[in-house]
Scaffold this active site. Structure first.
Site, mmCIF file in Angstrom:
data_model
loop_
_atom_site.group_PDB
_atom_site.id
_atom_site.type_symbol
_atom_site.label_atom_id
_atom_site.label_comp_id
_atom_site.label_asym_id
_atom_site.label_seq_id
_atom_site.Cartn_x
_atom_site.Cartn_y
_atom_site.Cartn_z
ATOM 1 N N SER A 50 0.842 -1.187 0.000
ATOM 2 C CA SER A 50 0.000 0.000 0.000
ATOM 3 C C SER A 50 0.880 1.240 0.000
ATOM 4 O O SER A 50 2.019 1.209 0.474
ATOM 5 C CB SER A 50 -0.883 0.022 1.259
ATOM 6 O OG SER A 50 -1.540 1.266 1.414
ATOM 7 N N TYR A 96 -1.856 0.084 10.786
ATOM 8 C CA TYR A 96 -1.945 -0.296 9.369
ATOM 9 C C TYR A 96 -0.700 0.170 8.617
ATOM 10 O O TYR A 96 -0.109 -0.585 7.837
ATOM 11 C CB TYR A 96 -3.206 0.311 8.754
ATOM 12 C CG TYR A 96 -3.468 -0.124 7.331
ATOM 13 C CD1 TYR A 96 -4.050 -1.353 7.059
ATOM 14 C CD2 TYR A 96 -3.151 0.705 6.253
ATOM 15 C CE1 TYR A 96 -4.307 -1.762 5.751
ATOM 16 C CE2 TYR A 96 -3.408 0.313 4.949
ATOM 17 C CZ TYR A 96 -3.977 -0.919 4.699
ATOM 18 O OH TYR A 96 -4.227 -1.317 3.411
ATOM 19 N N LYS A 102 2.216 -2.187 6.704
ATOM 20 C CA LYS A 102 2.543 -2.082 5.283
ATOM 21 C C LYS A 102 4.013 -1.719 5.080
ATOM 22 O O LYS A 102 4.646 -2.186 4.123
ATOM 23 C CB LYS A 102 1.628 -1.065 4.606
ATOM 24 C CG LYS A 102 0.160 -1.493 4.572
ATOM 25 C CD LYS A 102 -0.020 -2.826 3.838
ATOM 26 C CE LYS A 102 -1.478 -3.233 3.730
ATOM 27 N NZ LYS A 102 -1.668 -4.491 2.961
#
Length: 256
Positions: A147, A160, A164
């Site tokens: 991402s 998050y 990533k």
């Protein structure tokens, strides 16, 4: 027949990737945490189009399940040509990093980072052994769906972003380690993609897109990301490994 495993492929980006690979002639192993019965409608769609597909439940936050299911895939099918690590979760509740809980941190990282690492490890060991099996046109590869959050700060979902960023290093490590075997490893970094995960913040992201946060002024689609996977599977980029492919509408550009 060549086989491709796409984790987290019941919907969204993963389903788009699975459809593209099936259309390209792969036998696709769809996977997720739901039961096979709950995924029958997706399988029926594949079979109706004449695509070869099956579904296997793989919860990548469960390390025992990773090993068991990857072992079983190689036992049943003999070979795995492509592993696409797409499965991932977002925080159940977005909170500022000053309020993030250990439970939320572990929930996200156990799936996104730890799960991706051990999926790579399990598949890579089998792929290395399979190179000596004499399979026709066997050029295995691993593709990690990461991402733009790997390098973009979002302080209300720090777990998050951390997960990533870690996947980027997982990609680099396996690319380095597997290069001697001729197994390339790629990282694809989607940007703002229209999926269930972004559905709740569609208005926010549409405003940012309209204001020019990305040079290409539209939402990305799962099919856009699937195109990058197709490119990574084509063999045309095999004189590189660990390559980052930005499927982000140009977000990665630094602009004045």
């Amino acid at each position: 027949m060549k086989n491709a495993l796409v984790t987290g492929s019941r919907r969204g980006i993963g389903l788009g990737i699975a459809k593209a690979l099936a259309e390209d002639g792969y036998h696709v192993i769809l996977s997720g945490t739901a039961t096979k019965e709950a995924t029958q409608d997706v399988l029926d769609e594949f079979l109706a189009k004449g695509w070869s597909a099956e579904y296997r439940r793989i919860n990548i936050s469960d390390l025992d399940e990773i090993k068991e299911q990857v072992d079983q895939i190689f036992q049943d099918l003999g070979r795995l040509d492509v592993l696409v690590n797409n499965a991932g979760v977002a925080p159940k509740e977005r909170k500022d990093i000053l309020e993030m809980t250990p439970e939320s941190y572990h929930y996200v990282l156990d799936t996104n980072l730890r799960g991706t690492f051990f999926m790579c490890q399990a598949a890579a060991n089998h792929m290395i052994r399979s190179l000596d099996q004499g399979f026709e046109d066997y050029r295995p590869r691993i593709i990690n769906i990461c991402s733009m959050s790997a390098y973009t700060s979002s302080t209300n979902r720090g777990e998050y972003c951390i997960s990533k960023a870690g996947i980027s290093m997982v990609t680099a490590l396996f690319a380095d380690r597997l290069a001697e075997y001729g197994i390339p490893v790629f990282e694809i970094r989607p940007g703002i993609i229209k999926t269930d995960m972004t559905a709740k913040v569609t208005e926010k992201y549409q405003k940012l897109i309209d204001e020019g946060i990305t040079p290409i002024k539209r939402f990305g689609l799962p099919e856009d990301v699937a195109g990058f996977v197709r490119a990574a599977c084509s063999g045309y980029m095999d004189f590189t490994t660990g390559q980052v492919l930005d499927a982000d509408g140009g977000f990665h550009l630094r602009r004045l």
